[in-house]
Write a protein that holds these residues in place. Sequence first.
Motif, mmCIF file in Angstrom:
data_model
loop_
_atom_site.group_PDB
_atom_site.id
_atom_site.type_symbol
_atom_site.label_atom_id
_atom_site.label_comp_id
_atom_site.label_asym_id
_atom_site.label_seq_id
_atom_site.Cartn_x
_atom_site.Cartn_y
_atom_site.Cartn_z
ATOM 1 N N ASN A 31 -15.401 9.504 4.885
ATOM 2 C CA ASN A 31 -14.479 8.611 4.189
ATOM 3 C C ASN A 31 -13.309 8.286 5.090
ATOM 4 O O ASN A 31 -12.639 9.173 5.611
ATOM 5 N N ALA A 91 -17.314 3.249 0.558
ATOM 6 C CA ALA A 91 -17.524 4.607 1.048
ATOM 7 C C ALA A 91 -18.752 5.270 0.444
ATOM 8 O O ALA A 91 -19.010 6.444 0.697
ATOM 9 N N ARG A 116 -11.657 8.139 -1.165
ATOM 10 C CA ARG A 116 -12.184 8.494 -2.469
ATOM 11 C C ARG A 116 -11.153 8.142 -3.524
ATOM 12 O O ARG A 116 -9.957 8.290 -3.315
ATOM 13 N N GLU A 128 -16.507 8.991 -7.629
ATOM 14 C CA GLU A 128 -15.316 9.428 -6.914
ATOM 15 C C GLU A 128 -15.102 8.699 -5.590
ATOM 16 O O GLU A 128 -14.220 9.079 -4.819
ATOM 17 N N ARG A 129 -15.885 7.693 -5.344
ATOM 18 C CA ARG A 129 -15.783 6.989 -4.067
ATOM 19 C C ARG A 129 -15.447 5.521 -4.281
ATOM 20 O O ARG A 129 -15.931 4.893 -5.220
#
Length: 356
Positions: free
Chosen positions: A321, A25, A327, A20-21
């Motif tokens: 983030n 990040a 993300r 999810e990044r």
Amino acid sequence: MVHPYESLPERSFWRTAVAERAAPAITDLWTPAFALDPDEPVLTAGSCFARHLGPALLLEGMNWYEAEPAPPGLTADEREARGYGRFSFRTGNIYTAATLRQWLSWAFEESAPPDEVWEEDGRFHDPYRPALEPGGHATPDAVGDARQRTLAAIRTAVSSAGCLIFTLGLTETWTDTVTGTVHPVCPGTVRGSFDAGRHVFRNATVAEVHRDLTESVALAWRANPALKILLTVSPVPLTATATGGHALVATTYSKSVLRAAAGQLAQELGHVDYFPSYEIITGHPFQGAFYESNRRTVSEDGVAFVMRHFFDALHGRHRPNRPDVPRTARPDTGEEQWCDDAVLDYYSHGPVPPAR
């Protein structure tokens, strides 16, 4: 608590820590096992990637210890050519655990280096750092004197330092069956002459690397029981392999062995830790973005990325983030139904992906 997975942090789950990044990040890759006081001397040694560590430590305001500084009067190019300022010790590259053990054994007089020198065009060179003095020495005795200065510098530095950062690079070694020593490179490639009956190729196993690292740590700790050891693995692939196999396969073997041995030692011994510079550069989420066009040399951005992770973790800095590294949208995980550990994603933080 029903089981341990229910209380794990986000970084322990692939979906929340990686999928999810955006790649820049991805954080929390390292939790230091010990602190480094900015004033305590830090030593660096190892493969070519390790040469980036000293300057980075100095820029961060830490006390990188150069145990054998250049004599006055040398230009920057002369200092570079003669191996000053690359590592804490003027040994040249130390690619293998066996070579580190050998240098420490000589420094603390558990064994003695051979008297052998190599002659080329009337100048004399050290077989154990053949590239370090391009112009060579005037006499064989000068080779021995220079080596003794380096061994004295190693003794002083290890005995007084707070931490040694050692970067492992290779498992492939060339052993001299006459002297029982390990050469840093194959004789005849940089200098010297190759003798097939004398110079034997060996590709170390996990057990052998672990043994050599263990003995290296023991030698250092006998001189300085308070010394902390931080191990890393170089992300730079092999230039060539003497196995006769494919360089990519040989690189995977070598780095896997080094990573396994370093990780095992860090689990076994207190005051020994492992920093994932190898994973930060080579991990597939980063898509090889930190290599130059030859797919081997780590770029300046890559070095900076590694050091950012190092210092952020060391100093407890947390970077949320940022808008430039958001993300990504929550993906369809695409996990195979027969992948048993896919069920563990259920215990990660945040909404669970829809069942497939």
